[in-house]
Design a protein around this motif. Structure first.
Motif, PDB file in Angstrom:
ATOM      1  N   LEU A  26       0.781  -1.477  -0.686  1.00 23.69           N
ATOM      2  CA  LEU A  26       0.375  -0.247  -0.130  1.00 23.69           C
ATOM      3  C   LEU A  26       0.728   1.467  -0.086  1.00 23.69           C
ATOM      4  CD1 LEU A  26      -2.425  -1.407   2.438  1.00 23.69           C
ATOM      5  CD2 LEU A  26      -2.026  -2.076   0.865  1.00 23.69           C
ATOM      6  N   GLY A  27       0.823   1.735  -1.362  1.00 23.00           N
ATOM      7  CA  GLY A  27       1.896   3.183  -0.872  1.00 23.00           C
ATOM      8  C   GLY A  27       2.860   2.853  -2.079  1.00 23.00           C
ATOM      9  N   HIS A  37       7.719 -13.430  -5.615  1.00 21.12           N
ATOM     10  CA  HIS A  37       7.117 -13.665  -5.422  1.00 21.12           C
ATOM     11  C   HIS A  37       6.370 -12.645  -6.191  1.00 21.12           C
ATOM     12  CE1 HIS A  37       9.425 -14.373  -1.196  1.00 21.12           C
ATOM     13  NE2 HIS A  37       9.985 -13.724  -1.170  1.00 21.12           N
ATOM     14  N   ARG A  38       5.067 -12.766  -5.603  1.00 18.30           N
ATOM     15  CA  ARG A  38       3.878 -11.890  -6.551  1.00 18.30           C
ATOM     16  C   ARG A  38       3.504 -10.695  -6.020  1.00 18.30           C
ATOM     17  NH1 ARG A  38      -2.059 -14.666  -8.078  1.00 18.30           N
ATOM     18  NH2 ARG A  38      -2.969 -12.350  -8.542  1.00 18.30           N
ATOM     19  N   VAL A  39       3.332  -9.782  -6.297  1.00 21.35           N
ATOM     20  CA  VAL A  39       2.833  -8.546  -6.326  1.00 21.35           C
ATOM     21  C   VAL A  39       1.953  -7.882  -6.728  1.00 21.35           C
ATOM     22  CG1 VAL A  39       4.596  -6.198  -5.387  1.00 21.35           C
ATOM     23  CG2 VAL A  39       5.990  -8.016  -4.748  1.00 21.35           C
ATOM     24  N   ASP A  40       1.374  -7.580  -5.594  1.00 22.76           N
ATOM     25  CA  ASP A  40       0.420  -5.922  -6.513  1.00 22.76           C
ATOM     26  C   ASP A  40       0.791  -5.014  -5.499  1.00 22.76           C
ATOM     27  OD1 ASP A  40      -2.264  -7.084  -7.511  1.00 22.76           O
ATOM     28  OD2 ASP A  40      -1.282  -8.821  -6.527  1.00 22.76           O
ATOM     29  N   ILE A  41       0.228  -3.087  -5.829  1.00 26.43           N
ATOM     30  CA  ILE A  41       0.896  -2.195  -5.008  1.00 26.43           C
ATOM     31  C   ILE A  41       0.106  -2.075  -5.677  1.00 26.43           C
ATOM     32  CG2 ILE A  41       2.243  -2.016  -7.528  1.00 26.43           C
ATOM     33  CD1 ILE A  41       4.114  -0.276  -5.886  1.00 26.43           C
ATOM     34  N   TYR A  42      -0.696  -0.725  -4.641  1.00 20.58           N
ATOM     35  CA  TYR A  42      -1.764   0.246  -4.454  1.00 20.58           C
ATOM     36  C   TYR A  42      -1.867   1.870  -4.513  1.00 20.58           C
ATOM     37  CZ  TYR A  42      -4.437  -4.144  -4.551  1.00 20.58           C
ATOM     38  OH  TYR A  42      -5.209  -5.603  -4.514  1.00 20.58           O
ATOM     39  N   ASP A  43      -1.949   2.836  -4.960  1.00 17.04           N
ATOM     40  CA  ASP A  43      -1.850   3.705  -5.073  1.00 17.04           C
ATOM     41  C   ASP A  43      -3.037   4.596  -4.955  1.00 17.04           C
ATOM     42  OD1 ASP A  43       1.166   5.635  -4.080  1.00 17.04           O
ATOM     43  OD2 ASP A  43       0.039   6.830  -5.433  1.00 17.04           O
ATOM     44  N   ALA A  44      -3.072   5.888  -4.248  1.00 16.84           N
ATOM     45  CA  ALA A  44      -4.042   6.778  -4.396  1.00 16.84           C
ATOM     46  C   ALA A  44      -3.509   7.398  -5.924  1.00 16.84           C
ATOM     47  CB  ALA A  44      -3.855   7.628  -3.079  1.00 16.84           C
ATOM     48  N   GLY A  45      -2.023   7.872  -6.106  1.00 20.25           N
ATOM     49  CA  GLY A  45      -1.745   8.326  -7.207  1.00 20.25           C
ATOM     50  C   GLY A  45      -1.352   8.286  -8.373  1.00 20.25           C
ATOM     51  N   SER A  46      -0.852   8.356  -9.522  1.00 19.68           N
ATOM     52  CA  SER A  46      -0.552   7.970 -10.207  1.00 19.68           C
ATOM     53  C   SER A  46       1.293   7.376 -11.030  1.00 19.68           C
ATOM     54  CB  SER A  46      -0.807   9.233 -11.546  1.00 19.68           C
ATOM     55  OG  SER A  46       0.338   9.791 -11.649  1.00 19.68           O
ATOM     56  N   TRP A  49      -2.965   2.232  -9.880  1.00 15.77           N
ATOM     57  CA  TRP A  49      -2.371   3.518 -10.664  1.00 15.77           C
ATOM     58  C   TRP A  49      -4.048   4.184  -9.408  1.00 15.77           C
ATOM     59  CZ3 TRP A  49       2.502   3.944  -8.945  1.00 15.77           C
ATOM     60  CH2 TRP A  49       2.930   3.447  -9.821  1.00 15.77           C
ATOM     61  N   ASN A  50      -4.391   4.837  -9.079  1.00 17.34           N
ATOM     62  CA  ASN A  50      -5.388   5.854  -8.797  1.00 17.34           C
ATOM     63  C   ASN A  50      -6.661   4.815  -7.814  1.00 17.34           C
ATOM     64  OD1 ASN A  50      -4.720   8.564  -9.924  1.00 17.34           O
ATOM     65  ND2 ASN A  50      -5.022   6.792 -11.174  1.00 17.34           N
ATOM     66  N   THR A  51      -5.870   4.275  -6.644  1.00 18.17           N
ATOM     67  CA  THR A  51      -6.411   3.220  -6.080  1.00 18.17           C
ATOM     68  C   THR A  51      -5.899   2.835  -4.672  1.00 18.17           C
ATOM     69  OG1 THR A  51      -6.620   2.088  -8.762  1.00 18.17           O
ATOM     70  CG2 THR A  51      -7.654   0.322  -6.350  1.00 18.17           C
ATOM     71  N   PRO A  52      -6.768   3.740  -3.701  1.00 17.45           N
ATOM     72  CA  PRO A  52      -6.076   3.854  -2.708  1.00 17.45           C
ATOM     73  C   PRO A  52      -6.595   3.123  -1.199  1.00 17.45           C
ATOM     74  CG  PRO A  52      -7.679   5.698  -2.813  1.00 17.45           C
ATOM     75  CD  PRO A  52      -7.342   4.590  -4.036  1.00 17.45           C
ATOM     76  N   GLN A  53      -5.706   2.298  -1.080  1.00 19.76           N
ATOM     77  CA  GLN A  53      -6.352   1.462  -0.123  1.00 19.76           C
ATOM     78  C   GLN A  53      -5.507   0.975   0.941  1.00 19.76           C
ATOM     79  OE1 GLN A  53      -8.575  -1.035  -0.955  1.00 19.76           O
ATOM     80  NE2 GLN A  53      -8.441  -1.826  -3.224  1.00 19.76           N
ATOM     81  N   THR A  54      -6.439   0.129   1.935  1.00 13.40           N
ATOM     82  CA  THR A  54      -6.039   0.500   3.208  1.00 13.40           C
ATOM     83  C   THR A  54      -5.801  -0.800   3.797  1.00 13.40           C
ATOM     84  OG1 THR A  54      -7.871   0.308   5.057  1.00 13.40           O
ATOM     85  CG2 THR A  54      -7.286   2.407   4.328  1.00 13.40           C
ATOM     86  N   PRO A  55      -5.095  -1.761   5.422  1.00  6.02           N
ATOM     87  CA  PRO A  55      -4.681  -2.278   5.541  1.00  6.02           C
ATOM     88  C   PRO A  55      -5.967  -3.816   5.709  1.00  6.02           C
ATOM     89  CG  PRO A  55      -3.518  -1.599   7.166  1.00  6.02           C
ATOM     90  CD  PRO A  55      -4.775  -0.447   6.199  1.00  6.02           C
ATOM     91  N   GLU A  56      -7.020  -3.058   6.311  1.00  2.00           N
ATOM     92  CA  GLU A  56      -8.789  -3.415   6.239  1.00  2.00           C
ATOM     93  C   GLU A  56      -9.616  -4.046   5.570  1.00  2.00           C
ATOM     94  OE1 GLU A  56      -7.825   0.005   7.564  1.00  2.00           O
ATOM     95  OE2 GLU A  56      -6.917  -0.209   9.703  1.00  2.00           O
ATOM     96  N   ALA A  57      -8.568  -3.612   4.304  1.00  2.00           N
ATOM     97  CA  ALA A  57      -9.539  -4.623   3.490  1.00  2.00           C
ATOM     98  C   ALA A  57      -9.317  -5.339   2.983  1.00  2.00           C
ATOM     99  CB  ALA A  57      -9.290  -3.347   1.874  1.00  2.00           C
ATOM    100  N   PHE A  58      -7.392  -6.437   3.746  1.00  2.61           N
ATOM    101  CA  PHE A  58      -7.703  -7.904   3.335  1.00  2.61           C
ATOM    102  C   PHE A  58      -7.394  -8.113   4.635  1.00  2.61           C
ATOM    103  CE2 PHE A  58      -5.325  -3.959   0.591  1.00  2.61           C
ATOM    104  CZ  PHE A  58      -5.040  -4.292  -0.563  1.00  2.61           C
ATOM    105  N   ARG A  59      -6.842  -9.788   4.384  1.00  2.00           N
ATOM    106  CA  ARG A  59      -7.315 -10.017   5.529  1.00  2.00           C
ATOM    107  C   ARG A  59      -6.030 -11.439   4.714  1.00  2.00           C
ATOM    108  NH1 ARG A  59     -12.201 -10.130   3.722  1.00  2.00           N
ATOM    109  NH2 ARG A  59     -12.325 -12.030   2.784  1.00  2.00           N
ATOM    110  N   TRP A 115       1.601 -11.416   3.275  1.00  2.00           N
ATOM    111  CA  TRP A 115       1.349 -10.050   3.505  1.00  2.00           C
ATOM    112  C   TRP A 115       0.835  -8.207   2.776  1.00  2.00           C
ATOM    113  CZ3 TRP A 115       4.533 -10.025   8.319  1.00  2.00           C
ATOM    114  CH2 TRP A 115       4.689 -10.793   7.835  1.00  2.00           C
ATOM    115  N   VAL A 116       0.218  -7.849   3.841  1.00  2.00           N
ATOM    116  CA  VAL A 116       0.193  -6.586   3.854  1.00  2.00           C
ATOM    117  C   VAL A 116       1.234  -5.720   4.390  1.00  2.00           C
ATOM    118  CG1 VAL A 116      -1.499  -4.773   3.782  1.00  2.00           C
ATOM    119  CG2 VAL A 116      -1.933  -6.829   3.734  1.00  2.00           C
ATOM    120  N   LEU A 117       2.099  -4.829   3.189  1.00  2.00           N
ATOM    121  CA  LEU A 117       2.970  -3.720   3.612  1.00  2.00           C
ATOM    122  C   LEU A 117       2.598  -3.033   3.732  1.00  2.00           C
ATOM    123  CD1 LEU A 117       5.783  -5.893   1.836  1.00  2.00           C
ATOM    124  CD2 LEU A 117       5.427  -5.956   4.434  1.00  2.00           C
ATOM    125  N   ASP A 118       2.044  -1.908   4.255  1.00  2.00           N
ATOM    126  CA  ASP A 118       1.424  -0.322   4.778  1.00  2.00           C
ATOM    127  C   ASP A 118       2.862   0.368   4.597  1.00  2.00           C
ATOM    128  OD1 ASP A 118      -0.124   2.001   4.761  1.00  2.00           O
ATOM    129  OD2 ASP A 118      -0.774   0.986   6.308  1.00  2.00           O
TER     130      ASP A 118
END
Length: 377
Positions: free
Chosen positions: A11-12, A29-38, A180-190, A199-202
């Protein structure tokens, strides 16, 4: 023991998020990354930075552990940059500190402080005192403008925006899934449950304040100037009675100038007062800046914890939070990266003790099988 093949949600996508995404993807590892911006990282503090790697210079305002992180980075950055497909400007020609005669008393105080700090971190090269001739030899553009100076060998800098862009290219090459343009929080994941990441890395910086309430913003203002009439060989700092001005020369006569540090979350444009002080100070360093062109006057808030030191914590199994890099993001990011990778691989980190880095880790076993044992430094 290497971490078993796992899946990560980061996240970020600022500096830390991108570095972790690339290193974890390189490990398979398989990695997804989420960010509120571009991909341009317009909301990241890393975009508005001089990216100086100056552990001894920064020792005047931080703790020895952070200084050791900065020394670690001087070796690690060339290694990290060598693995990127896109070139990133990197320079390790030291730091120059100069002052006008009226600020000689403040310069003497700073010199004593830096000498004492160098003794606390003896692996750092000792500063060198320059007279007018030595200063002219070290930085010909400043000849006859300053009577004395300090040279801090081995310190460096890189181009922050080139690096952020190169990390995006590398993420694409390594098949990191970018959101991109997809903000997320740790609470969205289990973490660890079917269909969820292990793992969730904030790494959201100030975006994580709802979860890490001690975070605050420290505002900085930076001017980017194109000045073809000025050539500086290395970052130069001007001793000032209120705050030190830095001038970081990048490629093609581009200069990043800054100094201001304001306890505020305000992201409005720079004030007239700050702008006048920055521009008058840089003109005092070299009159050639008068004919330069102001390309950008930017503000940003840096994520900062109450003690102004970075920290890593694990609030629950499978979630790791990395934050509080303050004004030292590029200087300490390689150390934070290596400690985080240690924690993910082994559940602890001996490096953290070397850096006096606060770790708050859950004793419970993680979803990937690595045990996160308590570790505090």
């Amino acid at each position: 023991m290497p971490l078993p093949s796992s899946s990560f949600a980061i996240l970020g996508a600022g500096l830390m998020g991108r570095l972790l995404a690339v290193e974890l993807a390189r490990q398979g590892h398989r990695v997804d990354i989420y960010d509120a911006g571009s991909p341009a990282a317009e909301q990241s503090a890393a975009t508005v930075a001089a990216a100086m790697l100056a552990p001894l210079a920064e020792s005047a305002i931080t703790e020895p552990g952070v200084v050791r992180m900065g020394h670690h980075a001087l070796t690690r950055w060339p290694q990290l940059l060598a693995g990127l497909a896109e070139p990133v400007y990197f320079q390790q020609a030291g730091t120059l500190i100069v002052w006008h005669r009226q600020d000689a008393a403040e310069a003497s105080r700073l010199t004593r402080q830096l000498e004492a700090n160098q003794q606390k971190v003896p692996e750092l090269p000792a500063l060198q005192k320059l007279d007018s001739a030595g200063l002219a030899q070290a930085e010909p553009a400043l000849a006859q403008r300053f009577a004395q100076g300090l040279y801090l060998p081995g310190e460096g800098q890189l181009d922050n925006r080139q690096l952020l862009a190169a990390l995006v290219v590398e993420m694409q090459r390594l098949a990191v899934r970018t959101h991109w343009n997809t903000p997320q929080t740790p609470e969205a994941f289990r973490p660890g449950t079917p269909g969820q990441p292990d793992w969730v890395l904030d790494c959201r910086g100030l975006g994580a304040r709802a979860d890490w309430r001690a975070l605050r913003g420290v505002r900085g203002e930076v001017v980017r100037i194109h000045a073809p009439d000025v050539t500086l060989q290395r970052p130069t700092r001007l001793v000032h009675p209120r705050y030190p001005i830095y001038v970081a020369p990048k490629q093609d006569h581009l200069f990043v100038i800054g100094a201001t540090e304001i306890e505020s979350d305000d992201l409005s444009p720079a004030s007239v007062r700050s702008t006048l002080e920055l521009l008058s100070a840089v003109y005092a360093v070299h009159p050639g800046f008068a004919e330069g062109r102001v390309l950008e006057l930017a503000t940003q808030c840096r994520p900062t914890l109450p003690d102004n030191l970075p920290a890593i914590r694990q609030p629950r199994p499978g979630v790791l939070e990395i934050n509080g890099l303050y004004r030292h993001g590029f200087m300490i990011a390689p150390a934070m990266l290596d400690v985080a990778l240690d924690v993910l691989n082994t559940g602890q980190s001996e490096l953290s003790q070397r850096f006096d880095l606060a770790l708050e880790l859950e004793p419970a076993a993680s979803a990937t099988g690595a045990v996160a044992a308590p570790a505090c430094a």
